[in-house]
Structure formats: C-alpha cells, structure tokens
Motif scaffolding. Structure first.
Motif, PDB file in Angstrom:
ATOM      1  N   UNK A  73       0.840  -1.200   0.000  1.00  0.00           N
ATOM      2  CA  UNK A  73       0.000   0.000   0.000  1.00  0.00           C
ATOM      3  C   UNK A  73       0.877   1.252   0.000  1.00  0.00           C
ATOM      4  N   UNK A  74       2.004   1.186   0.697  1.00  0.00           N
ATOM      5  CA  UNK A  74       2.920   2.325   0.752  1.00  0.00           C
ATOM      6  C   UNK A  74       3.438   2.671  -0.641  1.00  0.00           C
ATOM      7  N   UNK A  75       3.870   1.659  -1.381  1.00  0.00           N
ATOM      8  CA  UNK A  75       4.391   1.885  -2.742  1.00  0.00           C
ATOM      9  C   UNK A  75       3.325   2.542  -3.612  1.00  0.00           C
ATOM     10  N   UNK A  76       2.115   2.005  -3.567  1.00  0.00           N
ATOM     11  CA  UNK A  76       1.031   2.545  -4.405  1.00  0.00           C
ATOM     12  C   UNK A  76       0.648   3.953  -3.977  1.00  0.00           C
ATOM     13  N   UNK A  77       0.533   4.179  -2.662  1.00  0.00           N
ATOM     14  CA  UNK A  77       0.069   5.467  -2.162  1.00  0.00           C
ATOM     15  C   UNK A  77       1.112   6.561  -2.394  1.00  0.00           C
TER      16      UNK A  77
ATOM     17  N   UNK B  70       2.540  11.564  -4.775  1.00  0.00           N
ATOM     18  CA  UNK B  70       3.624  12.466  -5.157  1.00  0.00           C
ATOM     19  C   UNK B  70       4.034  12.369  -6.627  1.00  0.00           C
ATOM     20  N   UNK B  71       3.433  11.433  -7.364  1.00  0.00           N
ATOM     21  CA  UNK B  71       3.717  11.353  -8.790  1.00  0.00           C
ATOM     22  C   UNK B  71       5.020  10.668  -9.137  1.00  0.00           C
ATOM     23  N   UNK B  72       5.711  10.103  -8.159  1.00  0.00           N
ATOM     24  CA  UNK B  72       6.958   9.359  -8.398  1.00  0.00           C
ATOM     25  C   UNK B  72       7.097   8.328  -7.292  1.00  0.00           C
ATOM     26  N   UNK B  73       7.889   7.307  -7.554  1.00  0.00           N
ATOM     27  CA  UNK B  73       8.065   6.252  -6.556  1.00  0.00           C
ATOM     28  C   UNK B  73       8.929   6.752  -5.404  1.00  0.00           C
ATOM     29  N   UNK B  74       8.838   6.064  -4.269  1.00  0.00           N
ATOM     30  CA  UNK B  74       9.643   6.434  -3.113  1.00  0.00           C
ATOM     31  C   UNK B  74      11.137   6.300  -3.423  1.00  0.00           C
TER      32      UNK B  74
END
Length: 548
Positions: A199-203, A208-212
């Motif tokens: 869920x963290x990756x998707x959210x 923010x429009x980019x991956x963590x």
C-alpha cells in the motif's frame, strides 16, 4: 458506504456558522496548463478526470479525483498536465466573508482528501453551465450550486483511514529528506508510515507522482550537487555522504539524473557566477553554465524554478516590480560571488554601485545589442567562446529545420503575435517574439503591419484591419487582465476576427515568449512547432539544443 465526519472531527467547531461564501468564477480546463499566477481570491481545484501537477507557492501537489485543493488570496498557483495523461479540471474562484471581526480563513486549505464518489463533480458541471448562462436567474442558481458544493466538500472529507495514511506518508517523506544517507528500504519507510509495504508503494506514487525510490534518488542527487558546490570534497567522499558506497554506481545514477557526469558538473560549478536577471540565466544555460545565484520563483520564473531550483544555490528575488534589489544585494554580499552579470537598463545607479563593491560586474548593453551579441560578450568574459559558437550553430540548425516545416504548413499564411495586459491589446510587445517569428523563422506578418506598431496598444478593430490568418495570443496572468479577456473573447469584434473564426488562435505563455535570451529563443521555436505542427515536431526540434 462511508460515515460523515462530525464538525468536531473536521476541527471547525462553529466556524462555518460565521462564514459566507460567494462564487466569483468557474473555469474548466481540459488538457491545458495554467501559467503560474497570483490569485486575489480563494481558489478551489477539483479534478473531474485524470491527473496532473498543481503548484501553490513553493508546494507541489498531485491532482487526482481523490483530493481537492484550495489556494488562498496572495498565493501563486499553476497547473501542469502530464505527458500522455488526460486532465479535466474545474478551477473555482470564490470570496469568503465573516460575520463580525477576526481573521478570515476557510475551514481547510492546501490538499484535502475527499471521497470521489460524492456529488461534487455533478455540482461543478451544473455550476459551470449556470455561471456562463445569459440569464441572471441561472447564474443565481450557480451560486446555489456552489454552496451545495462547499457543503458536499466538507461532508466528504476523508479522515479515516486515508488521512492517517497520508499523515504517515508525509512523515516517511520527511524521514527520507533527513536520513537519505542511510540504507533505506520500502519496508522501513512503510513501518514509519504505519501501512503495508504494498500500500505504501502505491500510495506514495499516487500522492507524489513518483516512486519512493525515485524520490530518494532525487534527494540524494540534489544533496550531492550542494556538496559539490560548497565542500570541495572528493567524489568518493560525496558519494558516501549521500548514501552510495560505490563511487562508480553513484556516478552512473548522477549522470542519468542530471545529464552529465559528476566530474563535469563539479568543473562547471567551480566559479560562483551571479545571474542578476532571468534573461542572463537564459544566456548562461546556453553556455552550459549553471549560476550560483539567479532570480527564481515558481510564478515569475516558473520554468527555471522547476528545473534548476536544486542546482542554483542562492535564489534571488525574481519580481523587479517589488523593488527587491536591496534584499538581493544583501544576499549576494553574504554569498561573495566571483562575478555578477546584469542588464544595463534594469540597474538603479546606487544598485550598480553596490554590486561593484561585491564583485566584478559584467553589464550587458540591452537596447543596443541582440541576444547573440550578449551571448558572445559573456562567452568572451567567461572563457566559453567555443560553447557559444556551438550553441549558435545548433540554434541555426534548429531554425532551418523549423522554417522548412512551418513554411510548408503555412503556405504564406500570415502570423500575428498579440499580448493582452490590463485592458489593452499590444502587437508583438517584446523583441524576443519579433526576432524569432519575423527575423529568424521569416514568417509573413500581416500586410500593413510596420515596425512602428510593435508594442503599440491597439483596439480590436485594428486587429480586424490587419486580418491575420493565425494569432499567437499571450494573456497576462493577473486578475484585471483575465477579467478583461473573459469579456473580450465573447465580444462580436473578437469573434469576427479571421483567425478566431477559423479556430487558429494559439495561446502562448509569458515564459518563454517575453524573455530575451538564447535559451528562451530556442524554447519559443519548440513551443511554436508544438502549437502548429504537433508534439512530435517539437520533440525533434528540441534534440538539436538539449537541456543542460
């Protein structure tokens, strides 16, 4: 089904009883950018479909159906659509009044997570149709729909669990910014946000429009740039300080993100150059030089701010009308630049004297020379003559290719640049647009247009006499001008223009079309090709003058 949060949960106890909302205007944007502008009212952004990027002051937000955004009077705001993504967006301006004394604030501002399945989009559709209606009764209905919209917005704010998730997400993003040098993992960041890793990756990407991981890389690279300018440390030490144990892996990541190797970047940044106007910044970039100091602001220099805010260490005021030169002088005195470059026509005598006490000053003779002259003059002073000649050769190739495409498309049709400011229409008001359109690209101006009329305020009737086949239209993004344009675009005089009847009026933004520099001239050509020939032609053209 979801439960409606109470007034206590919204942290607005009793405050709504004393607030009055009044609709000012409704705009509908479809796959359109909004040039960064200052607002004198409250503004609500609500997505009907798609995604995009919203900037309010220095804060960037992800536009999406699951959130609305509110900007306050005095803030700057702008919208960017994303490549390949559709965006339908309502922009609702409104006034807020309060019974009695006290500060006027909306119950919420910034980003507000909402339930997208509510009636808000339907109410925006209704409001937009009523607001543009000729009947006063229907416009009154639009006010009613607006009040219903505000009720729906407040009723459908998401507090649980989404609000907690986003609060945790922001905590994890702050953790990345503070501990970028550690070996961070998705699992660790997800624990900080108190949500599952998936869920963290998707959210994170959705918000923010980019991956963590991409955000972590961006933070590390930006910190590395600062260390390269300030510390004088070895590349290996810089890599370790920003979280990379392998110097060569860091170099590959840096080059992929920045477009040049760390060694080339450090060589480029050895000299502390201060660009004292946006035009000078546009010249330095053509010489493959990033200044230490330059005017940057998300409204006044939006393009440069977005691309170079992390590279340019000292952000000077970009709004000359504020007479901020004394603050700029103070900032430069603290930074001790090696050289300052400025236009001669923009310097107050005392300002110039104070600058010369800080560092040697190159003053560009603005009214007597072209941007090409300025580029070569700066190149000689900065030992970058070859870079200037290389850029000019690339620009000539770009002009030649663009000229062939445009002349083939237009077949002799005339082109007129018009700018609207306050309640005036002006013909080709600045040198940059005239040089690009009529000197470099040799596009035919309307018959009867002579150089004496450039930058002249003219009535719409004069535009009808010129009878241009195509119009490039720049509308200044401030309230008085936008109100005038809203009435002008529906007037019989405007609607009867040849270019309007044939749907050949093309909006152009102040940036780059009102800037006079090498870099801006290349961007004008790209923008013109995009407007007239399509995105592929613009992409092909931009390859001949790659960004630094």
């Amino acid at each position: 089904m979801h439960t409606t949060p109470s007034d206590t949960e919204l942290q607005t106890p009793g405050c709504l009883d004393h607030l009055w909302f009044k609709l000012r205007s409704v705009e509908w944007l479809y796959n359109s950018n909004m040039e960064q502008q200052m607002t004198n009212s409250h503004v609500l952004f609500l997505v009907k479909q798609g995604t995009g990027c919203l900037t309010i002051d220095l804060q960037e937000y992800r536009l999406r159906k699951e959130a609305v955004h509110i900007a306050l009077p005095g803030q700057t705001m702008g919208v960017l659509t994303e490549s390949g993504a559709e965006l339908e967006l309502y922009v609702v301006s409104f006034d807020l009044f309060r019974d009695g004394a006290g500060e006027i604030k909306p119950p919420h501002q910034g980003e507000i997570p909402v339930y997208p399945e509510s009636q808000m989009v339907f109410l925006c559709d209704l409001m937009y149709g009523c607001w543009r209606h000729e009947s006063g009764l229907e416009r009154f209905r639009g006010q009613s729909a607006f009040h219903e919209l505000m009720y729906e917005l407040i009723k459908n704010i998401r507090l649980e669990p989404e609000m907690n998730s986003r609060s945790g997400l922001e905590t994890s993003r702050t953790f990345i910014e503070n501990y970028y040098y550690d070996n961070l993992t998705i699992e660790q960041l997800a624990r900080i946000a108190q949500i599952s890793p998936k869920y963290y990756v998707d959210l994170f990407k959705k918000t923010y429009g980019k991956s963590a991981i991409d955000y972590l890389t961006e933070v590390r690279v930006n910190r590395a740039k600062q260390l390269m300018v300030h510390s004088g440390a070895r590349l290996r030490d810089i890599a370790h300080q920003v979280g990379y144990n392998d110097e060569f892996y860091f170099s590959r990541k840096f080059k992929k993100e920045v477009g040049m190797s760390p060694t080339a970047y450090m060589k480029n940044r050895k000299r502390r150059i201060a660009a004292y106007s946006p035009h000078v910044l546009g010249q330095l970039l053509a010489l493959k030089m990033i200044p230490y100091a330059a005017p940057l602001h998300p409204k006044w220099t939006a393009y440069y701010y977005k691309l170079y805010k992390a590279d340019i260490i000292l952000h000077l005021s970009a709004y000359r009308a504020n007479q901020d030169w004394e603050a700029n002088i103070h900032a430069l005195a603290q930074a001790s630049p090696d050289i300052v470059i400025s236009r001669d026509d923009s310097l107050h005598p005392l300002e110039r004297e104070r600058l010369e006490q800080i560092a040697p000053v190159i003053v560009l003779p603005w009214n007597d020379q072209t941007w090409r002259d300025h580029l070569l003059l700066m190149a000689q002073q900065l030992d970058a003559v070859q870079e200037a000649h290389d850029w000019l050769a690339g620009y000539d190739r770009k002009v030649s290719q663009a000229k062939e495409q445009l002349h083939r498309l237009l077949g002799g049709e005339t082109v007129l640049a018009v700018s609207i400011h306050k309640q005036q229409c002006r013909i080709s008001p600045v040198r940059g647009m005239r040089d690009v359109l009529y000197a470099d690209l040799e596009l035919p101006p309307p018959q009867g247009l002579n150089p004496d009329q450039y930058n002249m305020a003219v009535p719409v009737e004069r535009l009808a006499e010129l009878d241009a086949d195509r119009i490039l239209l720049n509308v200044c993004q401030e309230e008085e001008t936008l109100r005038y344009w809203q009435s002008l675009e529906t007037s019989p005089q405007w609607l009867d223009l040849r270019a309007v009847r044939s749907n050949r009026v093309y909006p152009i933004t102040s940036d780059p079309w009102r800037e006079y520099s090498a870099h801006a001239s290349g961007r004008m050509i790209d923008d013109l090709l995009r407007l007239l020939c399509g995105a592929d032609a613009a992409a092909s053209s931009s390859e001949s003058l790659p960004l630094l």
